[in-house]
Structures are given as structure tokens and as C-alpha cells.
Design an enzyme around this catalytic site. Structure first.
Site, PDB file in Angstrom:
ATOM      1  N   GLU A 114       8.901  -4.963   3.688  1.00  0.00           N
ATOM      2  CA  GLU A 114       8.645  -3.749   2.897  1.00  0.00           C
ATOM      3  C   GLU A 114       7.795  -3.367   2.200  1.00  0.00           C
ATOM      4  OE1 GLU A 114      13.220  -4.225   1.023  1.00  0.00           O
ATOM      5  OE2 GLU A 114      11.341  -4.417  -0.558  1.00  0.00           O
ATOM      6  N   CYS A 352       7.031  -2.622  -9.329  1.00  0.00           N
ATOM      7  CA  CYS A 352       6.472  -4.629  -9.133  1.00  0.00           C
ATOM      8  C   CYS A 352       7.208  -5.076  -9.353  1.00  0.00           C
ATOM      9  CB  CYS A 352       5.351  -4.658 -10.630  1.00  0.00           C
ATOM     10  SG  CYS A 352       4.201  -5.017 -10.163  1.00  0.00           S
TER      11      CYS A 352
END
Ligand code: SF4
Length: 366
Positions: A114, A352
Site C-alpha cells: 500500500e 501510521c
């Protein structure tokens, strides 16, 4: 612009484009100028064309080698016979309510990974993956839970930038997606060369940041062979506590790395920073703050404070905004450069530590 919490299905055309790469030979994407010069000379052509050919690939968005506008027809035919562009589109796209975009790629080795695209004021940042999955096993990270599936090539890394719809506006690149860059250092360094060369993406090394949990051999290579910025995932200033959050600490203590970064004779100005994910009542106490001040006072290393994103079955919570501000304020008044990074793309698992969430769901049986 569309907003979606699930991946959009790829069109038939994009799948055809991806499959066409499988039947062609070498790829221009991921090729350096020296590699292309050797090919042109071998084929009896003037190697002066190499730079313009690569600029067409890396910055002009040509779809096939025949579209390259310079050089003789004979040379373009030779390129088209031996090369594809090697550029493949994302399989799927998701868009967050805050405008963050997440792309899913599958390369011709069937590795899935990704990429995140973030727009903020005049800055357009692509956060790229260096591996499909990761073997570092940090417990707060979904990519670690996904496990290691394979290394990505420099071509895969460059493709994550140049195949995106907003590729021409990209100003910054961060190597903070799936994987540990220092665990795939040769391909990461090749990608950095392509990103910063005039014949490549022509970005300043100051606009490229590579992150690491702190793998010493890779960091040594990186500092010698690149001028790009480096950020180390710290998360705790105390070795025993850090070992639980970042298992790499057992082999490569971060204090030794910080010492090494301080002593290293950097040739040009390079931004050095640490990332500190803040978890409520865990690593946001006064003793943590005091230890951070002791570690970084008098250094040029910046401390970036980040909110924590919950991974499933996790009781931990992010620190409050007030606590993060308190940390930042105290670091700054101690002479340490510090900032608070906003959470982006959490609703599409693009933030994150959350990459690979959808890959795990997609491959769950049933
Ligand atoms: S935080 Fe980074 S190094 Fe740790 S498991 Fe996740 S991707 Fe790997």
C-alpha cells in the site's frame, strides 16, 4: 474526488495494462542512467539519449517506449522491442474524509503493498512501502502482524510515485509505508538515486525521508551512499521498555545509533529526527519527558511526536492533545526542535502503523 472506506474495484483496462507488463522484457522504470547507457551502446546507439529517455519515463508519463519523443525511429523500435515502461497502476483506491488517499498495488511477483498520498497546503507527499509486509514484529503495527511477504524492487518503489494520478504534483517522498527500509537497503538506495537525479524525479534529497527502527548495518550504508533525511522510530527512551515496542532494540540499541548519528561526518546538511508515538500513561510520563530531554539536548536531532493508532485487541490509548503539547513545549524550551504530527487517514487505515489492515481482511478465509 470521491470518499470511500473500502477499496474501489480496478477497471478492466487497468488490469489489462498490468498484465501486459508480464509479457514484456526489461522495464524502463527502475533503470538508472548507467544501465540505460550500457544498453544503448550495446545496441549501437548514441548513449546521449539516455537522460531524455528516462525523463520521459520518470516525469512525462509516457505510456509506451514508442511515445518517447527523442532519438531515431530505429532507436525507439529497439527500446520498444526490449523494454516496457514497467509502470503499473494501482489495483484499488480509497479516499479518507480528510483527503488522504490510499492505493493498493500488486506487482508481477503477486506481492501486495500500500501507498499513501497526502496533500497539505503546498506540500504533496507520497508515503511509499519498501517491502510487502515486514519482519520487524513491532507489536503496535498491523504491517508487522501481516508478516513478511517479500522485498520490493526500486522499480516498485518508484512506481508508487509515478503511477499515481497526482504524481506530477509530488513535492516530498517518505519511506514510511510497509516494511523496514534498512532491511532492503540496496533497492532503497537505488530508488533514492532515481528520485534525486536530474534524469530521474529530480527531487531534492532534503525532500526525501527514510525511516528506520534502527538497523545499524543499513543505516551505515544509507549515510555513506545517500544525502536524504533519516528518521528513527524511538517510541521509548528506556532500553527495556523500548525492547517491548521495537524488538530491533535487542540487537541494535538506539542509544548507540543516536551516538553514531551525532558523530558521523555528514557531508551535506541532512535532517535527522526521531518519531515518538505517544501512548497515554505508558510513554508520556514526566520521567519519559525528562529522559528525552537528557538524550536530545544539545543535538541537532528533531523529535516528532505522533498520536497512537489503536490496533485491534489493544487496550492502549493515544495521549491527550494537552499532554502532547506539554511534551512539545518542554522539549522546545530545552532547546530541542520538536513538532506534533497530525493523524491522517485513520478512517481508511492509512495512518501510521495501520497499513496492511485491509490486506489482512481481504485474505481472511470466509
Ligand atoms: S513499525 Fe515499521 S518496522 Fe515495525 S513492524 Fe511496522 S512496518 Fe515494520
Amino acid at each position: 474526488m470521491f470518499y470511500s472506506n473500502s477499496y474501489q474495484t480496478a477497471t478492466f483496462d487497468t488490469i489489462l495494462m498490468q498484465d501486459s507488463i508480464l509479457v514484456m522484457g526489461k522495464k524502463l522504470c527502475g533503470t538508472t542512467i548507467d544501465e540505460l547507457r550500457s544498453f544503448l551502446l550495446e545496441m549501437g546507439f548514441n548513449d546521449d539519449h539516455a537522460s531524455r529517455i528516462l525523463i520521459s519515463i520518470y516525469r512525462k508519463g509516457v505510456k509506451t517506449p514508442r511515445e518517447i519523443s527523442n532519438g531515431s525511429g530505429e532507436m525507439r523500435n529497439a527500446l520498444a522491442t526490449h523494454f516496457s515502461t514497467g509502470i503499473f497502476p494501482p489495483r484499488n483506491t480509497q479516499c479518507s474524509s480528510d483527503g488522504t488517499e490510499k492505493y493498493l498495488f500488486r506487482n508481477d511477483s503477486e506481492l501486495e503493498f500500500e501507498t499513501v498520498y497526502l496533500s497539505e497546503k503546498k506540500r504533496r507527499t507520497v508515503c511509499i512501502s519498501t517491502q510487502a509486509g515486514c519482519r520487524m514484529g513491532c507489536p503496535f503495527c498491523v504491517t508487522g502482524e501481516y508478516g513478511f511477504r517479500g522485498n520490493l524492487s526500486a522499480a516498485d518503489m518508484i512506481n508508487q510515485v509515478i503511477s499515481l494520478p497526482g504524481s506530477k504534483e509530488v513535492t516530498h517522498i517518505v519511506f514510511m509505508g510497509m516494511g523496514e527500509p534498512m532491511d532492503n537497503i540496496d533497492e532503497v538506495l537505488k530508488a533514492c538515486t532515481i528520485m534525486t537525479s536530474k534524469w530521474g524525479l529530480a527531487l531534492s534529497p532534503g525532500n526525501i525521508t527514510v525511516s528506520s527502527v534502527g538497523i545499524m548495518p543499513g543505516i551505515t550504508e544509507f549515510l555513506t551512499r545517500s544525502e536524504c533525511n533519516l528518521t528513527i522510530s524511538l517510541h521509548s527512551p528506556f532500553p527495556d521498555e523500548r525492547k517491548k515496542m521495537v524488538p530491533a532494540e535487542k540487537k541494535y540499541p538506539v542509544r548507540k545509533i543516536i551516538e553514531y548519528l551525532q558523530l558521523y561526518p555528514h557531508k551535506k546538511k541532512r535532517r535527522l529526527s526521531v518519531a515518538y508515538i505517544m501512548i497515554k500513561d505508558f510513554n508520556d510520563t514526566n520521567s519519559h519527558l525528562q529522559e528525552l530531554i537528557t538524550l536530545f539536548k544539545g543535538t541537532s536531532i528533531r523529535v516528532n511526536l505522533l498520536p497512537f493508532h489503536k490496533v485491534k485487541n489493544d487496550n492502549a490509548e493515544t495521549s491527550t492533545d494537552e499532554r502532547m503539547l506539554f511534551f512539545k513545549h518542554n522539549l522546545v524550551i530545552s532547546g530541542i526542535s520538536a513538532s506534533i504530527r497530525k493523524s491522517r487517514g485513520a478512517d481508511i487505515s492509512a495512518a501510521c502503523g495501520l497499513l496492511a489492515t485491509d490486506l489482512i481482511k481481504m485474505h481472511q478465509p470466509g
